[in-house]
Design an enzyme around this catalytic site. Structure first.
Site, PDB file in Angstrom:
ATOM      1  N   SER A 184       0.858  -1.187   0.000  1.00  0.00           N
ATOM      2  CA  SER A 184       0.000   0.000   0.000  1.00  0.00           C
ATOM      3  C   SER A 184       0.889   1.229   0.000  1.00  0.00           C
ATOM      4  O   SER A 184       2.075   1.152   0.371  1.00  0.00           O
ATOM      5  CB  SER A 184      -0.866   0.000   1.265  1.00  0.00           C
ATOM      6  OG  SER A 184      -1.524   1.235   1.428  1.00  0.00           O
TER       7      SER A 184
ATOM      8  N   TYR B 191      -1.626  -0.612  10.525  1.00  0.00           N
ATOM      9  CA  TYR B 191      -1.832  -0.977   9.115  1.00  0.00           C
ATOM     10  C   TYR B 191      -0.557  -0.704   8.315  1.00  0.00           C
ATOM     11  O   TYR B 191      -0.088  -1.552   7.545  1.00  0.00           O
ATOM     12  CB  TYR B 191      -3.009  -0.178   8.534  1.00  0.00           C
ATOM     13  CG  TYR B 191      -3.295  -0.471   7.081  1.00  0.00           C
ATOM     14  CD1 TYR B 191      -3.831  -1.695   6.690  1.00  0.00           C
ATOM     15  CD2 TYR B 191      -3.041   0.475   6.084  1.00  0.00           C
ATOM     16  CE1 TYR B 191      -4.099  -1.974   5.352  1.00  0.00           C
ATOM     17  CE2 TYR B 191      -3.311   0.213   4.748  1.00  0.00           C
ATOM     18  CZ  TYR B 191      -3.842  -1.011   4.385  1.00  0.00           C
ATOM     19  OH  TYR B 191      -4.109  -1.282   3.073  1.00  0.00           O
TER      20      TYR B 191
HETATM   21  P1  NDP Z   1     -11.963  -5.373   0.206  1.00  0.00           P
HETATM   22  O1  NDP Z   1     -12.415  -5.209   1.609  1.00  0.00           O
HETATM   23  O2  NDP Z   1     -12.924  -5.036  -0.885  1.00  0.00           O
HETATM   24  O3  NDP Z   1     -11.426  -6.839  -0.027  1.00  0.00           O
HETATM   25  C1  NDP Z   1     -10.684  -7.516   0.934  1.00  0.00           C
HETATM   26  C2  NDP Z   1     -10.656  -8.974   0.576  1.00  0.00           C
HETATM   27  O4  NDP Z   1      -9.860  -9.655   1.551  1.00  0.00           O
HETATM   28  C3  NDP Z   1     -12.021  -9.615   0.572  1.00  0.00           C
HETATM   29  O5  NDP Z   1     -12.142 -10.418  -0.569  1.00  0.00           O
HETATM   30  C4  NDP Z   1     -12.026 -10.455   1.829  1.00  0.00           C
HETATM   31  O6  NDP Z   1     -12.771 -11.654   1.604  1.00  0.00           O
HETATM   32  C5  NDP Z   1     -10.554 -10.798   1.965  1.00  0.00           C
HETATM   33  N1  NDP Z   1     -10.221 -11.185   3.319  1.00  0.00           N
HETATM   34  C6  NDP Z   1     -10.271 -10.450   4.451  1.00  0.00           C
HETATM   35  N2  NDP Z   1      -9.931 -11.213   5.509  1.00  0.00           N
HETATM   36  C7  NDP Z   1      -9.672 -12.454   5.023  1.00  0.00           C
HETATM   37  C8  NDP Z   1      -9.272 -13.679   5.604  1.00  0.00           C
HETATM   38  N3  NDP Z   1      -9.082 -13.820   6.923  1.00  0.00           N
HETATM   39  N4  NDP Z   1      -9.111 -14.751   4.786  1.00  0.00           N
HETATM   40  C9  NDP Z   1      -9.316 -14.644   3.467  1.00  0.00           C
HETATM   41  N5  NDP Z   1      -9.685 -13.519   2.863  1.00  0.00           N
HETATM   42  C10 NDP Z   1      -9.855 -12.437   3.630  1.00  0.00           C
HETATM   43  O7  NDP Z   1     -10.645  -4.472   0.099  1.00  0.00           O
HETATM   44  P2  NDP Z   1      -9.598  -4.296  -1.104  1.00  0.00           P
HETATM   45  O8  NDP Z   1     -10.010  -5.032  -2.293  1.00  0.00           O
HETATM   46  O9  NDP Z   1      -9.337  -2.855  -1.216  1.00  0.00           O
HETATM   47  O10 NDP Z   1      -8.301  -4.950  -0.444  1.00  0.00           O
HETATM   48  C11 NDP Z   1      -7.435  -5.818  -1.117  1.00  0.00           C
HETATM   49  C12 NDP Z   1      -6.003  -5.528  -0.692  1.00  0.00           C
HETATM   50  O11 NDP Z   1      -5.600  -4.265  -1.187  1.00  0.00           O
HETATM   51  C13 NDP Z   1      -5.780  -5.474   0.825  1.00  0.00           C
HETATM   52  O12 NDP Z   1      -4.582  -6.119   1.147  1.00  0.00           O
HETATM   53  C14 NDP Z   1      -5.658  -3.990   1.099  1.00  0.00           C
HETATM   54  O13 NDP Z   1      -4.906  -3.712   2.263  1.00  0.00           O
HETATM   55  C15 NDP Z   1      -4.940  -3.541  -0.168  1.00  0.00           C
HETATM   56  N6  NDP Z   1      -5.013  -2.128  -0.465  1.00  0.00           N
HETATM   57  C16 NDP Z   1      -6.203  -1.562  -0.805  1.00  0.00           C
HETATM   58  C17 NDP Z   1      -6.267  -0.216  -1.057  1.00  0.00           C
HETATM   59  C18 NDP Z   1      -7.557   0.450  -1.390  1.00  0.00           C
HETATM   60  O14 NDP Z   1      -7.587   1.692  -1.406  1.00  0.00           O
HETATM   61  N7  NDP Z   1      -8.639  -0.277  -1.681  1.00  0.00           N
HETATM   62  C19 NDP Z   1      -5.084   0.640  -0.989  1.00  0.00           C
HETATM   63  C20 NDP Z   1      -3.886  -0.077  -0.648  1.00  0.00           C
HETATM   64  C21 NDP Z   1      -3.859  -1.407  -0.402  1.00  0.00           C
HETATM   65  P3  NDP Z   1     -13.719 -12.377   2.676  1.00  0.00           P
HETATM   66  O15 NDP Z   1     -14.223 -11.322   3.625  1.00  0.00           O
HETATM   67  O16 NDP Z   1     -14.795 -12.989   1.839  1.00  0.00           O
HETATM   68  O17 NDP Z   1     -12.836 -13.396   3.314  1.00  0.00           O
END
Ligand code: NDP
Length: 246
Positions: A141, A154
């Site tokens: 990130s 974070y």
């Molecule tokens: P979302 O909340 O839309 O997606 C997060 C995903 O992570 C979901 O599919 C969720 O699936 C999964 N997840 C969370 N906990 C678990 C777990 N214990 N096991 C398996 N899957 C898990 O957020 P983003 O798409 O934005 O996030 C994706 C990545 O991008 C993250 O690492 C985030 O830190 C990073 N990021 C995002 C930014 C943004 O602005 N959006 C900026 C910088 C980095 P489920 O709940 O079904 O398990």
């Protein structure tokens, strides 16, 4: 741009929403064989159906459990015979000031954002080393480069992802395995919903509503890194909305 993507077997963690879901869509369109992991099976199944993935390409996975992540990668190999890419994408961002003492949020971030990535690496390496090829893409990130008030834990987890990835990059030289760190700025997804502290949640939501860019921006970055010739290893990409200052 889509060369070197067709036919590749790509495991995506956190594929049930946001960045992971958008990447599954784009890579499928470009001819990759995606295998989806996340906890919300209803969302994974709906996406698998929409993308016409074969049975077994959506695997219920909690990335805090090493055995489940290994089962996800092994399922991809059982289904398609190999694994070319793992996108260690699952993550959450429950911002809060340290003085609020939200220890459970800290534990979850460490478990998902750091250990989840490590478990993904651990699951993919035996296959990739045997294949003498592979590509490990870890999601960090802008917060892995810059810390702000309320984002200390974070940012620490995302900085850890960068350090792990750089160490991995060097260790993988003899094995012909590529490593990429992707560090996005604000991208539209369900990430703001992971903020449990009410004050921080309000700020994060307002910030995202103002400037976040579509999740496809991230998917295109993954596609770019994957599409390079095998001898080219894109090690890190940092990108932001044009309007994002920090
Ligand atoms: P979302 O909340 O839309 O997606 C997060 C995903 O992570 C979901 O599919 C969720 O699936 C999964 N997840 C969370 N906990 C678990 C777990 N214990 N096991 C398996 N899957 C898990 O957020 P983003 O798409 O934005 O996030 C994706 C990545 O991008 C993250 O690492 C985030 O830190 C990073 N990021 C995002 C930014 C943004 O602005 N959006 C900026 C910088 C980095 P489920 O709940 O079904 O398990």
């Amino acid at each position: 741009m889509t060369q070197n993507i067709e036919g590749k077997v790509v495991v995506i963690t956190g594929a049930s929403s946001g960045l992971g879901e958008a990447t599954a869509r784009l890579l499928t369109e470009q001819g990759a064989k995606v295998v989806l992991g996340a906890r919300r099976m209803d969302r994974l199944q709906a996406l698998a159906t929409e993308l016409r993935l074969p049975t077994g390409a959506a695997v219920k996975t909690d990335v805090t459990d090493a055995a489940q992540v290994t089962a996800l990668v092994d399922a991809a190999v059982a289904l398609h015979g190999r694994v070319d890419v793992i996108l260690n994408n699952a993550g959450l961002m429950p911002h809060s000031l340290l003085e609020r003492g939200r220890v459970q949020d800290w534990d979850r971030m460490i478990d998902v954002n750091i250990k989840g990535v490590l478990y993904g690496i651990n699951a993919a390496l035996p296959h990739m080393i045997r294949q003498k090829s592979g590509h490990i893409i870890n999601v960090s990130s802008v917060a892995g480069h810059k810390v702000r008030q309320g984002s200390a834990v974070y940012a620490a987890t995302k900085a850890a992802v960068r350090m792990l990835s750089e160490g991995l990059r060097m260790e993988m030289k003899p094995h012909n395995i590529r490593t990429t760190i992707i560090s996005p700025g604000a991208v539209m997804s369900e990430l703001p919903d992971s903020v449990t502290d009410p004050d921080a949640a309000k700020n994060v939501r307002a910030f995202y509503e103002n400037i976040a860019i579509p999740a496809e921006s991230f998917a295109r970055v993954v596609s770019f890194a994957m599409s390079q010739p095998e001898e080219v290893d894109i090690n890190e990409i940092l990108f932001r909305p044009t309007a994002q200052e920090l």
